[in-house]
Design a protein around this motif. Structure first.
Motif, PDB file in Angstrom:
ATOM      1  N   SER A   1       0.840  -1.199   0.000  1.00 29.54           N
ATOM      2  CA  SER A   1       0.000   0.000   0.000  1.00 29.54           C
ATOM      3  C   SER A   1       0.878   1.253   0.000  1.00 29.54           C
ATOM      4  CB  SER A   1      -0.905   0.006   1.232  1.00 29.54           C
ATOM      5  OG  SER A   1      -0.126   0.123   2.419  1.00 29.54           O
ATOM      6  N   ALA A   2       0.230   2.390  -0.278  1.00 32.45           N
ATOM      7  CA  ALA A   2       0.976   3.652  -0.279  1.00 32.45           C
ATOM      8  C   ALA A   2       1.568   3.937   1.094  1.00 32.45           C
ATOM      9  CB  ALA A   2       0.055   4.787  -0.720  1.00 32.45           C
ATOM     10  N   ALA A   3       0.808   3.584   2.151  1.00 36.40           N
ATOM     11  CA  ALA A   3       1.315   3.815   3.511  1.00 36.40           C
ATOM     12  C   ALA A   3       2.530   2.934   3.793  1.00 36.40           C
ATOM     13  CB  ALA A   3       0.207   3.543   4.522  1.00 36.40           C
ATOM     14  N   GLN A   4       2.491   1.676   3.341  1.00 38.74           N
ATOM     15  CA  GLN A   4       3.640   0.791   3.548  1.00 38.74           C
ATOM     16  C   GLN A   4       4.864   1.291   2.797  1.00 38.74           C
ATOM     17  OE1 GLN A   4       1.573  -2.859   2.327  1.00 38.74           O
ATOM     18  NE2 GLN A   4       2.160  -3.756   4.302  1.00 38.74           N
ATOM     19  N   ARG A   5       4.671   1.720   1.560  1.00 41.59           N
ATOM     20  CA  ARG A   5       5.791   2.202   0.756  1.00 41.59           C
ATOM     21  C   ARG A   5       6.411   3.453   1.390  1.00 41.59           C
ATOM     22  NH1 ARG A   5       5.381  -0.272  -4.423  1.00 41.59           N
ATOM     23  NH2 ARG A   5       6.772   1.271  -5.332  1.00 41.59           N
ATOM     24  N   ALA A   6       5.556   4.340   1.901  1.00 44.82           N
ATOM     25  CA  ALA A   6       6.062   5.548   2.543  1.00 44.82           C
ATOM     26  C   ALA A   6       6.851   5.204   3.801  1.00 44.82           C
ATOM     27  CB  ALA A   6       4.902   6.485   2.885  1.00 44.82           C
ATOM     28  N   GLU A   7       6.367   4.205   4.570  1.00 45.71           N
ATOM     29  CA  GLU A   7       7.071   3.812   5.791  1.00 45.71           C
ATOM     30  C   GLU A   7       8.401   3.148   5.467  1.00 45.71           C
ATOM     31  OE1 GLU A   7       7.644   3.296   9.970  1.00 45.71           O
ATOM     32  OE2 GLU A   7       6.548   4.678   8.660  1.00 45.71           O
ATOM     33  N   VAL A   8       8.429   2.312   4.419  1.00 38.94           N
ATOM     34  CA  VAL A   8       9.680   1.674   4.000  1.00 38.94           C
ATOM     35  C   VAL A   8      10.705   2.740   3.601  1.00 38.94           C
ATOM     36  CG1 VAL A   8      10.753   0.232   2.233  1.00 38.94           C
ATOM     37  CG2 VAL A   8       8.625  -0.502   3.297  1.00 38.94           C
ATOM     38  N   LYS A   9      10.261   3.732   2.847  1.00 43.08           N
ATOM     39  CA  LYS A   9      11.165   4.805   2.431  1.00 43.08           C
ATOM     40  C   LYS A   9      11.671   5.588   3.635  1.00 43.08           C
ATOM     41  CE  LYS A   9      11.379   8.970  -0.443  1.00 43.08           C
ATOM     42  NZ  LYS A   9      10.645   9.833  -1.404  1.00 43.08           N
ATOM     43  N   ARG A  10      10.782   5.888   4.574  1.00 44.36           N
ATOM     44  CA  ARG A  10      11.174   6.665   5.746  1.00 44.36           C
ATOM     45  C   ARG A  10      12.236   5.936   6.570  1.00 44.36           C
ATOM     46  NH1 ARG A  10       9.985   7.366  11.077  1.00 44.36           N
ATOM     47  NH2 ARG A  10       8.682   5.504  11.129  1.00 44.36           N
ATOM     48  N   ILE A  11      12.057   4.630   6.723  1.00 41.82           N
ATOM     49  CA  ILE A  11      13.035   3.849   7.482  1.00 41.82           C
ATOM     50  C   ILE A  11      14.358   3.740   6.717  1.00 41.82           C
ATOM     51  CG2 ILE A  11      13.538   1.555   8.415  1.00 41.82           C
ATOM     52  CD1 ILE A  11      10.566   1.278   9.038  1.00 41.82           C
ATOM     53  N   ALA A  12      14.280   3.549   5.401  1.00 40.32           N
ATOM     54  CA  ALA A  12      15.486   3.341   4.593  1.00 40.32           C
ATOM     55  C   ALA A  12      16.393   4.568   4.604  1.00 40.32           C
ATOM     56  CB  ALA A  12      15.102   2.976   3.162  1.00 40.32           C
ATOM     57  N   VAL A  13      15.821   5.767   4.563  1.00 38.10           N
ATOM     58  CA  VAL A  13      16.653   6.972   4.521  1.00 38.10           C
ATOM     59  C   VAL A  13      17.111   7.400   5.914  1.00 38.10           C
ATOM     60  CG1 VAL A  13      15.575   7.789   2.402  1.00 38.10           C
ATOM     61  CG2 VAL A  13      14.642   8.509   4.606  1.00 38.10           C
ATOM     62  N   GLY A  14      16.624   6.706   6.962  1.00 37.07           N
ATOM     63  CA  GLY A  14      17.079   6.978   8.314  1.00 37.07           C
ATOM     64  C   GLY A  14      18.314   6.173   8.656  1.00 37.07           C
ATOM     65  N   ARG A  15      18.800   6.349   9.856  1.00 36.84           N
ATOM     66  CA  ARG A  15      20.001   5.657  10.304  1.00 36.84           C
ATOM     67  C   ARG A  15      19.630   4.478  11.201  1.00 36.84           C
ATOM     68  NH1 ARG A  15      23.810  10.166  12.865  1.00 36.84           N
ATOM     69  NH2 ARG A  15      21.911  10.422  14.116  1.00 36.84           N
ATOM     70  N   PRO A  16      20.212   3.310  10.963  1.00 34.62           N
ATOM     71  CA  PRO A  16      19.903   2.159  11.827  1.00 34.62           C
ATOM     72  C   PRO A  16      20.208   2.426  13.293  1.00 34.62           C
ATOM     73  CG  PRO A  16      21.109   1.468   9.860  1.00 34.62           C
ATOM     74  CD  PRO A  16      21.122   2.957   9.873  1.00 34.62           C
ATOM     75  N   ALA A  17      21.252   3.212  13.571  1.00 31.07           N
ATOM     76  CA  ALA A  17      21.621   3.478  14.962  1.00 31.07           C
ATOM     77  C   ALA A  17      20.496   4.196  15.705  1.00 31.07           C
ATOM     78  CB  ALA A  17      22.901   4.308  15.011  1.00 31.07           C
TER      79      ALA A  17
END
Length: 377
Positions: free
Chosen positions: A89-105
């Protein structure tokens, strides 16, 4: 007391198959994680030890082990309903993008950057998606405009007049591009000036066309040029004083042994002779000491005032505002990279010939690609 669960005895073939599932870089993340849990258990690890490694609960680890003991490898593969799995879904894709551009730490994880495997594993563990393959994640990120890129450096300007200097330079660029209506006192010509160098006689790294697998020791595949190693460079250096006329789209340059205020003023006088005295010009330049007037040496400011010239200085640590920097990138690519000049005379000759070629071929596609990629302002 919690039930003690251990995977059944597995054969060497089964162990090799599990190891293959863990090591592969594609396929279902769910299958990959389940295979890891089974392998950890087969190595003698308790459920309480496996759960934090799998970023999962102990109940989930027990369920995976029980299912493997009962159904074998079939239990490792997720059982989706018939037909194609639903799109994200659009919400899932947006959340995946938000996590990916963030830092794992920032999420309490002990690594500094996401790999596809780590990111996919985290998304499934946090319930963002039920399952996603590494390739599917890469495609999703690409569709969302996210790619794996090298980090770049930056230096923040500490100039208290940053905004005023930047706005003036941007206004001058707008006048030169014909996008800004000039005021009566505005210059009619805008020139960007800077020094390129120091240029010494050394082998410069670069790229070349060569046969695939070619080696200097393999005559059947053709020789490949090698870069000479140097340790002493007794021939001194040279400096290129360069200027870029924005409206005329022309590059100018003089080679000098030194780049003091005397050489800089001589180059400015040359630029002034290219236009009638009544035409006001602006020179965009950085804060290199020979460009400035001081209490002891006011020659630069006096010359500018006497010759109808405006000096527009870039803010400190903001040389990216000077458009000539992008043309230095092209100059380095075309006539410095991959060279090993035997003398300064030959080096200067190829630079002068390049400037003539560039002015006659300003529409060259490769040239414009390099300049446009490097141009910031």
């Amino acid at each position: 007391m919690a039930e003690r669960v251990r995977v059944r005895e597995i054969s060497a073939d089964e162990g090799g198959r599990l190891l293959g599932l863990v090591r592969r870089s594609s396929g279902s993340v769910v299958t990959w994680r389940r295979a890891q849990i089974v392998l950890w258990s087969a190595q003698g690890m308790e459920v309480g030890q496996v759960a934090p490694l799998a970023f999962s609960s102990e109940d989930r680890v027990r369920e995976v082990i029980h299912n493997f003991n009962a159904d074998g490898f079939e239990s490792l593969y997720p059982r989706y309903g018939g037909g194609r799995p639903p799109r994200f879904s659009a919400a899932q894709r947006a959340e995946v993008k938000r996590i990916a551009v963030g830092r794992p730490a920032d999420r309490g994880l002990p690594f500094s950057t996401w790999s596809l495997a780590k990111l996919a594993e985290h998304l499934v563990a946090k319930g963002v998606v039920d399952d996603i393959s590494h390739e599917g994640l890469r495609v999703l990120l690409r569709d969302e405009g996210v790619s794996f890129q090298a980090m770049k450096t930056y230096k923040e300007s500490n100039d208290p007049d940053f905004e005023a200097k930047k706005d003036r330079i941007v206004t001058l660029y707008g006048i030169a591009d014909g996008k800004t209506e000039p005021e009566p006192d505005d210059p009619a010509v805008v020139i960007c000036v800077d020094e390129f160098g120091p240029l010494n006689l050394q082998p410069h790294p670069g790229k070349q066309w060569a046969p695939v697998g070619g080696s200097h020791k393999d005559p059947n595949r053709g020789p490949r040029r090698r870069r000479r190693a140097t340790y002493t460079r007794p021939h001194g250096v040279r400096h290129l004083l360069a200027a870029y006329d924005l409206a005329g789209d022309k590059l100018y340059g003089h080679m000098k042994k030194r780049k003091t205020r005397t050489q800089f003023l001589a180059f400015c006088r040359y630029l002034r002779t290219l236009y009638p005295p009544e035409v006001r010009i602006a020179i965009v330049l950085d804060n290199f000491s020979p460009h400035l007037s001081t209490r002891k040496d006011t020659r630069v400011g006096d010359w500018a005032q006497a010759n109808n010239v405006e000096l527009a200085y870039t803010p400190h640590y903001a040389s990216w505002l000077n458009r000539i920097e992008a043309h230095f990138q092209a100059l380095r690519y075309f006539c410095v990279d991959g060279t090993d000049h035997p003398s300064h005379k030959e080096q200067a000759s190829i630079i002068r010939r390049y400037i003539r070629w560039r002015n006659n071929n300003a529409a060259d596609k490769k040239l414009n690609d390099i300049v446009n990629r490097a141009n910031v302002c």
